[in-house]
Design a protein around this motif. Sequence first.
Motif, PDB file in Angstrom:
ATOM      1  N   PRO A   1      48.744  39.208  33.882  1.00 51.25           N
ATOM      2  CA  PRO A   1      49.704  38.190  34.336  1.00 51.25           C
ATOM      3  C   PRO A   1      48.983  36.894  34.704  1.00 51.25           C
ATOM      4  O   PRO A   1      47.755  36.852  34.805  1.00 51.25           O
ATOM      5  N   ASP A   2      49.755  35.822  34.927  1.00 54.48           N
ATOM      6  CA  ASP A   2      49.116  34.550  35.271  1.00 54.48           C
ATOM      7  C   ASP A   2      48.637  34.579  36.731  1.00 54.48           C
ATOM      8  O   ASP A   2      48.936  35.502  37.483  1.00 54.48           O
ATOM      9  N   GLN A   3      47.901  33.539  37.096  1.00 57.17           N
ATOM     10  CA  GLN A   3      47.257  33.495  38.416  1.00 57.17           C
ATOM     11  C   GLN A   3      48.259  33.610  39.556  1.00 57.17           C
ATOM     12  O   GLN A   3      48.022  34.273  40.560  1.00 57.17           O
ATOM     13  N   GLU A   4      49.417  32.934  39.399  1.00 54.78           N
ATOM     14  CA  GLU A   4      50.406  32.949  40.474  1.00 54.78           C
ATOM     15  C   GLU A   4      50.960  34.361  40.686  1.00 54.78           C
ATOM     16  O   GLU A   4      51.156  34.797  41.829  1.00 54.78           O
ATOM     17  N   GLU A   5      51.192  35.073  39.589  1.00 58.17           N
ATOM     18  CA  GLU A   5      51.675  36.461  39.706  1.00 58.17           C
ATOM     19  C   GLU A   5      50.624  37.341  40.374  1.00 58.17           C
ATOM     20  O   GLU A   5      50.945  38.206  41.195  1.00 58.17           O
ATOM     21  N   LYS A   6      49.370  37.123  40.027  1.00 52.06           N
ATOM     22  CA  LYS A   6      48.293  37.912  40.633  1.00 52.06           C
ATOM     23  C   LYS A   6      48.231  37.663  42.134  1.00 52.06           C
ATOM     24  O   LYS A   6      48.045  38.586  42.929  1.00 52.06           O
ATOM     25  N   ARG A   7      48.398  36.406  42.520  1.00 51.94           N
ATOM     26  CA  ARG A   7      48.394  36.082  43.950  1.00 51.94           C
ATOM     27  C   ARG A   7      49.521  36.809  44.674  1.00 51.94           C
ATOM     28  O   ARG A   7      49.322  37.354  45.761  1.00 51.94           O
ATOM     29  N   GLU A   8      50.696  36.791  44.066  1.00 50.91           N
ATOM     30  CA  GLU A   8      51.854  37.436  44.688  1.00 50.91           C
ATOM     31  C   GLU A   8      51.613  38.935  44.857  1.00 50.91           C
ATOM     32  O   GLU A   8      52.002  39.526  45.864  1.00 50.91           O
ATOM     33  N   MET A   9      50.980  39.545  43.871  1.00 41.35           N
ATOM     34  CA  MET A   9      50.724  40.986  43.926  1.00 41.35           C
ATOM     35  C   MET A   9      49.791  41.359  45.071  1.00 41.35           C
ATOM     36  O   MET A   9      49.873  42.454  45.616  1.00 41.35           O
ATOM     37  N   GLU A  10      48.900  40.430  45.413  1.00 45.10           N
ATOM     38  CA  GLU A  10      47.896  40.751  46.424  1.00 45.10           C
ATOM     39  C   GLU A  10      48.307  40.341  47.840  1.00 45.10           C
ATOM     40  O   GLU A  10      47.529  40.513  48.776  1.00 45.10           O
ATOM     41  N   VAL A  11      49.499  39.821  47.999  1.00 47.41           N
ATOM     42  CA  VAL A  11      49.963  39.450  49.339  1.00 47.41           C
ATOM     43  C   VAL A  11      50.009  40.697  50.220  1.00 47.41           C
ATOM     44  O   VAL A  11      50.440  41.763  49.789  1.00 47.41           O
ATOM     45  N   GLY A  12      49.531  40.547  51.443  1.00 47.93           N
ATOM     46  CA  GLY A  12      49.589  41.669  52.376  1.00 47.93           C
ATOM     47  C   GLY A  12      48.230  42.298  52.601  1.00 47.93           C
ATOM     48  O   GLY A  12      47.256  41.977  51.931  1.00 47.93           O
ATOM     49  N   PRO A  13      48.159  43.213  53.560  1.00 48.73           N
ATOM     50  CA  PRO A  13      46.884  43.838  53.920  1.00 48.73           C
ATOM     51  C   PRO A  13      46.474  44.889  52.901  1.00 48.73           C
ATOM     52  O   PRO A  13      47.271  45.358  52.100  1.00 48.73           O
ATOM     53  N   ASN A  14      45.179  45.272  52.918  1.00 50.16           N
ATOM     54  CA  ASN A  14      44.767  46.429  52.128  1.00 50.16           C
ATOM     55  C   ASN A  14      45.223  47.678  52.863  1.00 50.16           C
ATOM     56  O   ASN A  14      45.333  47.699  54.091  1.00 50.16           O
ATOM     57  N   ARG A  15      45.491  48.718  52.119  1.00 51.48           N
ATOM     58  CA  ARG A  15      45.921  49.970  52.759  1.00 51.48           C
ATOM     59  C   ARG A  15      45.220  51.135  52.073  1.00 51.48           C
ATOM     60  O   ARG A  15      45.861  52.020  51.518  1.00 51.48           O
ATOM     61  N   CYS A  16      43.887  51.103  52.095  1.00 45.91           N
ATOM     62  CA  CYS A  16      43.107  52.120  51.389  1.00 45.91           C
ATOM     63  C   CYS A  16      42.699  53.272  52.286  1.00 45.91           C
ATOM     64  O   CYS A  16      42.106  54.224  51.822  1.00 45.91           O
ATOM     65  N   ALA A  17      42.972  53.160  53.584  1.00 45.58           N
ATOM     66  CA  ALA A  17      42.418  54.124  54.537  1.00 45.58           C
ATOM     67  C   ALA A  17      43.446  55.132  55.019  1.00 45.58           C
ATOM     68  O   ALA A  17      44.639  54.896  55.027  1.00 45.58           O
ATOM     69  N   VAL A  18      42.918  56.305  55.430  1.00 41.63           N
ATOM     70  CA  VAL A  18      43.704  57.307  56.115  1.00 41.63           C
ATOM     71  C   VAL A  18      43.587  57.030  57.607  1.00 41.63           C
ATOM     72  O   VAL A  18      42.486  56.953  58.136  1.00 41.63           O
TER      73      VAL A  18
END
Length: 374
Positions: free
Chosen positions: A357-374
Motif C-alpha cells: 500500500p502507499d505510505q499514508e495507508e502504511k502510516r494508518e496501519m501502524e497507528v497505536g501501541p505495539n502489543r507483542c507482549a504477554v
Amino acid sequence: MALQPLTAKQLAQKILSNKEVFILDIRKEEDFNDWAIEGENVRSLNVPYKQLENDPSSVKEQLPKDQTIYVVCAKGISSQKGVEMLEEAGVTDVTYVEGGMTAWSEHLEPMKIGDLSGGGELYQFLRLGKGCLSYMVISNGEAAVVDAVRMTDTYKNFADEKGVSIQYVLDTHLHADHISGGKTLADQTEADYYFPPKDDEGLTFNYNKLEDGTEITVGDTAKISAFYSPGHTIGSTSFIVDNQYLLTGDILFLDSIGRPDLAGKADDWVDDLRKTLYERYQLLSQDLTVLPAHFGAMKEVNQNGTVQAKLAELYEHNDRLNVEDDEEFRHLVTDGLPPQPNSHEEIRQINMGQKDPDQEEKREMEVGPNRCAV
C-alpha cells in the motif's frame, strides 16, 4: 512572538533526558486512551478539539502556568489551530508538536549500547512512539542492521554519519505489529538480507536463510551468531553479538515475554515459547545483555536512555520466567491476551511482500501501541 514548533526528535530528547514535558492532547478521548505520549516526566491533559474550540478559556484554567504547553493532534494540523485558540485566550507559552502523533510514531532515536571487543560499536534505535527497538552493529567500515522498521532513511543517514556501509540486514522473525523495513533497506543498500525460513509463509522475495548456528561477521571482527528461539513465531531467531549481547527479537522483553498468537497459532506455539524461555535461554551465559525488539512502557527505558538488562536479572525479576507449572504457563500466554495489534494480518502480508500500500495507508496501519507482549 509565537514559539517554534517542537519536532519529534526534540520531544524524544527531552523525554530521554528526563526533562519535564506538558502535553495537551486534543485527539478524541478513545484515541488518547489507546495510545499517548509517555515518559517519566511527561504530564498529559486530554481535551478533544471540539471542546477546546467551544471554550478555550476554561481549558486555559487547567493548564500549568510555569511550563511550555505542547499541543498534539493526529497529524500536526489541528494542533496549530489549537495553539491559535489558546493564544487568543491569553496562553503565551504554547506551541505544537510538528507532525503530531504520526511524526511521533515514526521517529527513531539512536542510542549507543556499547563498544565491541574488536573495536566496533552497537547502537539501539528507539522508536519511542511505537515501542519498537532496532539495532546497528558497526565494525571496520561495515554495518549490520537488525529488525529495521520502515523508516529506512534513518539507518542510511546514521551509517553515512559513521562512515560505514550497510552490508547485512537481518530480521529476527516475520513481524506482525509493524511494517518491516528489512528487505527494503537491503535493496536500497545492496546488502545481504537474512530471514528465518521457518517464518516463510509465502514471502515473495529472495533471502539468505537464517538458521540455528548461522554466523555473520561484520567488518572481519564483530560476530553475529543466530540462535533458534521459536515461540513468538515458529521461526523466531535470536542473535548473540560479540558474545556480549543477546538480541531476543519478540521472544523476551524486560518486563514480559512474547505472545504466541499473532499468526493464530497460540496453542501450537506455546510449548516452543516455554522451551525457549525455560530451556534454550537457560543454557546461555547469564551474563549476556538482553536487547529486545520492543518495550512496553517507558519504565523499561533506563536512565541512560537505553532498553537493556542482564539475562540473569530477567530470570530473577521477570515473573513470566518463573511460572513453574506447565499448565499455568499455557493459560498465562493463551488466555486473556491483550487486543492484537492494529491491522496485524495486513501488516504480515506487507512484510511477506504480498501487498504494497502507499505510505499514508502504511502510516494508518501502524497507528497505536505495539502489543507483542504477554
